[in-house]
Design a protein around this motif. Structure first.
Motif, short mmCIF file in Angstrom:
data_model
loop_
_atom_site.label_atom_id
_atom_site.label_comp_id
_atom_site.label_asym_id
_atom_site.label_seq_id
_atom_site.Cartn_x
_atom_site.Cartn_y
_atom_site.Cartn_z
N ALA B 45 -2.10 37.23 79.23
CA ALA B 45 -2.59 37.24 80.61
C ALA B 45 -3.97 36.59 80.69
CB ALA B 45 -2.64 38.68 81.13
N VAL B 56 1.78 40.19 83.21
CA VAL B 56 2.55 39.66 82.08
C VAL B 56 3.27 40.82 81.40
CG1 VAL B 56 2.38 38.56 79.80
CG2 VAL B 56 0.98 37.72 81.70
N PHE B 69 7.98 36.71 76.78
CA PHE B 69 6.98 37.03 77.79
C PHE B 69 7.52 36.68 79.16
CE2 PHE B 69 4.73 36.16 73.89
CZ PHE B 69 3.82 37.22 73.81
N LEU B 71 6.00 35.95 82.80
CA LEU B 71 4.77 35.65 83.52
C LEU B 71 5.09 35.67 85.01
CD1 LEU B 71 4.16 34.77 80.64
CD2 LEU B 71 3.17 32.66 81.52
#
Lengths: 460, 105
Positions: B45, B56, B69, B71
């Motif tokens: 992040a 995140v 991840f 986002l």
């Protein structure tokens, strides 16, 4: 007792509408395959097809599929290869009729049965569903579909493998669907060939993972592969992937001999994580796959063995993909050259913004990128380079608004900068940018029992 | 010593609406624990500060020596709405590979 095959080979032939035209033909002629799977539908494709169908009721499907079938049908019929494709879009029946016409033209009358899967199209049922309390809330924003109901262009539930299995069981050699999941086009053939039950959750998860690996075509066999990309051989001749599955749910990812590209643990892993959400729960209409249970092993050159996959029961919902009219956007570009390329582009952006401001124009969003400097990595890349040495930078400015008028005015403010803005500017050969209608995507869920997939057969 | 992620991992990304995903894969399985320890959701992040509007999330896939991840708010609305060149987050993964982490020599 039905005799079951030891292995079944499902070839991936198209990763999206617009993928390599050579791939399907090479997949059916390059070596033995039992099934050819072709994925045509991205989220926005359905709305484009809906628009085509509203102008001409005989259209609304992926027209390229017909050309492909004309090329491969003689081989497909001769070798007994079965085809699954979601090329039907919003008009699977018309798509099937077009394929039947091609079959007759090729002299294959009476030798081809086409299965048509429908039931995914909810557009005509939306008001009834909303009235009965199915508010089709946006999965991202929580808003009910009612908010944009008058702007809806298409609405389709994602069907799973079940209707594909039914079509194959009833003798279809080519199965044409509307919005069936990409993975269902691979899982369906495996369930049919091996007789997997619809609650054999581990096997369903395995077939789903197999489908996910090959649904983007060569993206698992060397295409778009970052790992060791410079040494991946003969990409001009890249081999598209084939699932070689066994009845226990394990499978190998392979490709035809004498093709380029590479299938290794790295290339398959890159595809596994592509578009991934929560890896513990990859949800499809058919079941829930746990990607943290997948075991990969190199089992030979260009052969990756996939095993150990665990699944969980399907949910009682189906995903619905709604497309609706959102507004307008336009993107304008100009190229600025050294010296001070980036500074000039930044100055042009400031001037443009002031002029738009002075005109009193307002936008929902305005977005500037300096292509060659910050477009994909934002400020992260600028730390490492000598900015003053950049030979050229493309100024790329986009605007978005609910109304067309401000967007249209914006498109007329780019060209004047060539003569009345910063120097050393070029790259306007394409002319004035055009305002573009935005069709946006509205993901929602619906109770599974509200959607009835249907299968019909067409003889040629 | 400091090493860039590009020397330790490869990656691929894609989109789901306004969310970009980045699958980060250790080049050598022995380096996976280093990624787990250092490439945290908070660190990612911070890396993308100013480039994404939402949180995140991180998921671990030890079987693939990979981290995933999510986002959120990374794509200016995503898909057809977005005005970005990378509207579908296809190369977000490469921007993560610029991150530097501490590796024992």
């Amino acid at each position: 007792m039905i005799s079951r095959p030891t292995t079944v080979r499902v070839a991936g032939g198209q990763g999206f509408w617009g993928d390599w035209l050579e791939a399907p033909y090479r997949q059916v002629t390059g070596g033995p395959v039992d099934y050819l799977m072709m994925d045509y539908l991205a989220e926005v494709t359905m709305s484009i097809l809906q628009k085509q169908k509203s102008r001409d009721p005989a259209r609304g499907y992926a027209s390229d599929f017909i050309t492909q079938m004309e090329r491969i049908l003689p081989t497909v019929v001769e070798r007994g290869i079965k085809v699954t494709a979601n090329a039907g879009g919003v008009n699977p029946r018309a798509c099937a009729m077009a394929v039947a016409a091609v079959a007759r033209k090729l002299g294959l009358s009476g030798r081809l049965t086409i299965g048509v899967v429908t039931g995914d199209d909810l557009l005509g049922r939306l008001d009834g569903l909303i009235a009965r309390g199915h508010d089709l809330k946006n999965l991202d924003t929580g808003r009910p579909l009612h908010d944009v109901r008058d702007r809806v262009l298409s609405a389709n539930a994602y069907l799973g493998a079940a209707p594909v299995v039914e079509a194959l069981q009833r003798g279809a050699q080519v199965v044409i669907t509307g919005r069936v999941t990409d993975t269902g086009l691979t899982l369906g053939p495996l369930m049919h060939a091996f007789g997997w039950a619809d609650d054999a959750w581990d096997r369903i998860a395995a077939g789903t993972v197999a489908g996910h690996i090959i649904e983007c075509g060569a993206q698992c066999s060397g295409g778009n592969c970052l790992h060791d990309w410079k040494r991946i051989p003969d990409m001009a001749n890249v081999g598209y992937p084939i699932v070689e599955a066994r009845g226990d749910g394990s499978f190998d990812i392979v490709k035809h001999p004498r093709t380029g590209g590479r299938i290794d643990v790295a290339s398959v892993t890159e595809q596994l994580v592509y578009e991934m959400g929560d890896p513990n729960a990859y949800i499809t209409p058919d079941g829930v796959a746990d990607f943290t249970t997948i075991q990969l092993k190199q089992a030979g050159k260009d052969r990756v063995r996939v095993s150990g996959i665990k699944g969980k029961p399907a949910t009682d919902k189906l995903k619905v993909s709604v497309a609706y009219f959102y507004g307008y956007k336009a993107v304008g570009t100009l190229v600025y050259a050294w010296p001070d390329a980036l500074e000039k582009a930044k100055a042009a952006d400031r001037i443009l913004r002031q002029r738009l401001d002075d005109l009193g124009l307002t936008f929902e969003a305005m977005h500037t990128e300096f292509v060659g400097a910050d477009a994909t990595h934002g400020p992260l890349g600028l730390k490492d380079i000598d900015v003053a040495a950049i030979p050229e930078v493309q100024l790329r400015v986009g605007v978005r608004a609910r109304d067309e008028a401000p967007v249209d005015r914006f498109t007329r403010e780019i060209a004047p900068l060539i003569l009345n803005g910063p120097p050393s500017v070029t790259g306007f050969a394409g002319g004035r940018p055009k305002p573009e209608e935005i069709v946006a995507y509205w993901p929602a869920l619906i109770d599974k029992k509200m959607v009835e997939p249907a299968v019909e057969l067409i003889e040629t | 010593m400091k090493r860039r992620l590009v020397d330790l991992a490869h990656a691929r990304s894609g989109d789901k609406g306004d969310t970009a995903n980045i699958g980060l894969i250790a080049l050598k399985p022995k380096d996976y624990p280093i990624l787990v320890k250092q490439v945290t959701a908070a660190r990612v992040a911070r890396h993308f500060k100013g480039m994404i509007n939402g949180p995140v999330e991180r998921f671990e896939l030890p079987n693939l020596h990979a981290l995933n991840f999510l986002l959120h708010g990374a794509l200016d609305g995503g898909g057809t709405v977005s005005l970005k060149t990378d509207a579908q987050g296809k190369v977000f993964s490469t921007a993560l590979l610029r991150m530097e982490i501490e590796v024992k020599t």
